[in-house]
Scaffold this active site. Structure first.
Site, PDB file in Angstrom:
ATOM      1  N   ASN A  97      45.549  40.352  38.102  1.00  0.00           N
ATOM      2  CA  ASN A  97      46.989  40.455  37.892  1.00  0.00           C
ATOM      3  C   ASN A  97      47.293  41.405  36.741  1.00  0.00           C
ATOM      4  O   ASN A  97      46.530  41.516  35.783  1.00  0.00           O
ATOM      5  CB  ASN A  97      47.638  39.076  37.701  1.00  0.00           C
ATOM      6  CG  ASN A  97      47.082  38.269  36.551  1.00  0.00           C
ATOM      7  OD1 ASN A  97      45.875  38.225  36.327  1.00  0.00           O
ATOM      8  ND2 ASN A  97      47.957  37.607  35.815  1.00  0.00           N
ATOM      9  N   GLU A 105      50.571  42.365  34.374  1.00  0.00           N
ATOM     10  CA  GLU A 105      51.935  42.102  33.938  1.00  0.00           C
ATOM     11  C   GLU A 105      52.473  43.307  33.171  1.00  0.00           C
ATOM     12  O   GLU A 105      51.749  44.256  32.887  1.00  0.00           O
ATOM     13  CB  GLU A 105      51.961  40.862  33.038  1.00  0.00           C
ATOM     14  CG  GLU A 105      51.541  39.604  33.743  1.00  0.00           C
ATOM     15  CD  GLU A 105      51.481  38.388  32.834  1.00  0.00           C
ATOM     16  OE1 GLU A 105      51.270  37.295  33.370  1.00  0.00           O
ATOM     17  OE2 GLU A 105      51.627  38.511  31.598  1.00  0.00           O
ATOM     18  N   CYS A 108      50.495  40.611  41.231  1.00  0.00           N
ATOM     19  CA  CYS A 108      49.502  39.545  41.344  1.00  0.00           C
ATOM     20  C   CYS A 108      48.171  40.139  41.782  1.00  0.00           C
ATOM     21  O   CYS A 108      48.125  41.196  42.421  1.00  0.00           O
ATOM     22  CB  CYS A 108      49.960  38.509  42.368  1.00  0.00           C
ATOM     23  SG  CYS A 108      51.492  37.678  41.950  1.00  0.00           S
ATOM     24  N   GLU A 111      46.207  39.269  44.132  1.00  0.00           N
ATOM     25  CA  GLU A 111      46.088  39.392  45.586  1.00  0.00           C
ATOM     26  C   GLU A 111      46.709  40.687  46.084  1.00  0.00           C
ATOM     27  O   GLU A 111      46.147  41.389  46.920  1.00  0.00           O
ATOM     28  CB  GLU A 111      46.772  38.208  46.288  1.00  0.00           C
ATOM     29  CG  GLU A 111      46.164  36.855  45.972  1.00  0.00           C
ATOM     30  CD  GLU A 111      46.792  36.151  44.779  1.00  0.00           C
ATOM     31  OE1 GLU A 111      46.736  34.910  44.750  1.00  0.00           O
ATOM     32  OE2 GLU A 111      47.328  36.830  43.867  1.00  0.00           O
ATOM     33  N   CYS A 154      51.058  32.886  45.437  1.00  0.00           N
ATOM     34  CA  CYS A 154      52.500  32.702  45.339  1.00  0.00           C
ATOM     35  C   CYS A 154      53.176  33.130  46.648  1.00  0.00           C
ATOM     36  O   CYS A 154      52.541  33.669  47.548  1.00  0.00           O
ATOM     37  CB  CYS A 154      53.060  33.504  44.159  1.00  0.00           C
ATOM     38  SG  CYS A 154      53.124  35.282  44.443  1.00  0.00           S
ATOM     39  N   CYS A 190      52.866  36.861  47.551  1.00  0.00           N
ATOM     40  CA  CYS A 190      51.502  37.177  48.005  1.00  0.00           C
ATOM     41  C   CYS A 190      51.240  36.606  49.395  1.00  0.00           C
ATOM     42  O   CYS A 190      50.556  37.231  50.201  1.00  0.00           O
ATOM     43  CB  CYS A 190      50.475  36.663  47.003  1.00  0.00           C
ATOM     44  SG  CYS A 190      50.458  37.638  45.486  1.00  0.00           S
TER      45      CYS A 190
END
Length: 161
Positions: free
Chosen positions: A62, A64, A73, A75, A112, A115
């Protein structure tokens, strides 16, 4: 009125030690990749490692940024990398792990919603299920045979036709 029910089966393992050697290796790699996460705001580092049909391994973490919670993310980093490096190549399995600097990392987490949609879209594009291995740094491990199971009644390209 008709009532419908949705359920799916998945495997639960007590620890990484109960997995096949290949699955164990993938989850170990995902655990390692968490160290490459850039997560100064959430302090929640996620790593994902994909094994493609051609045997290639692609990893991502991930990422940010200061406009938190905007970011990528792990994924979706993996899916974008696979699409860029190996266009149209199906993914066989993705192992996902995390390190929570704010607490425990002792149980599986699930992708999430964004994703889940991205996994569904990739699956639709390549016409192959994506198997998921989900686990923390220790504790139980879940294996889900098809990421699409996590997004029932999904919105797909056929809805746009």
């Amino acid at each position: 009125m008709n009532k419908k029910e949705y359920q799916f089966d998945y495997e639960v393992y007590e620890s990484i030690d109960d997995l096949t050697e290949e699955d164990k290796w993938l989850l170990d790699e995902a655990r390692e990749v968490t160290q490459h996460a850039y997560a100064p705001y959430s302090r929640f580092q996620v790593g994902a490692v994909a094994k493609l049909n051609n045997g290639e391994i692609i990893a991502g973490s991930n990422q940010e940024n200061a406009s938190f919670p905007a970011g990528l993310c792990a994924e979706r980093v993996v899916l974008a990398s696979v699409s860029s490096l190996y266009p149209k190549m199906p993914i066989e399995t993705i192992a996902i792990s995390y390190f929570n600097n704010n607490g425990e990392s002792n149980h599986p987490i699930s992708p999430c919603g964004i994703c889940r949609q991205a996994l569904q879209e990739f699956r639709e594009k390549t016409k192959q299920p994506i198997r998921l291995i989900l686990g923390g740094m220790h504790g139980k491990v879940f294996i889900i045979p098809d990421a699409a199971m996590l997004l029932p009644l999904s919105f797909t390209s056929t809805d746009l036709q």
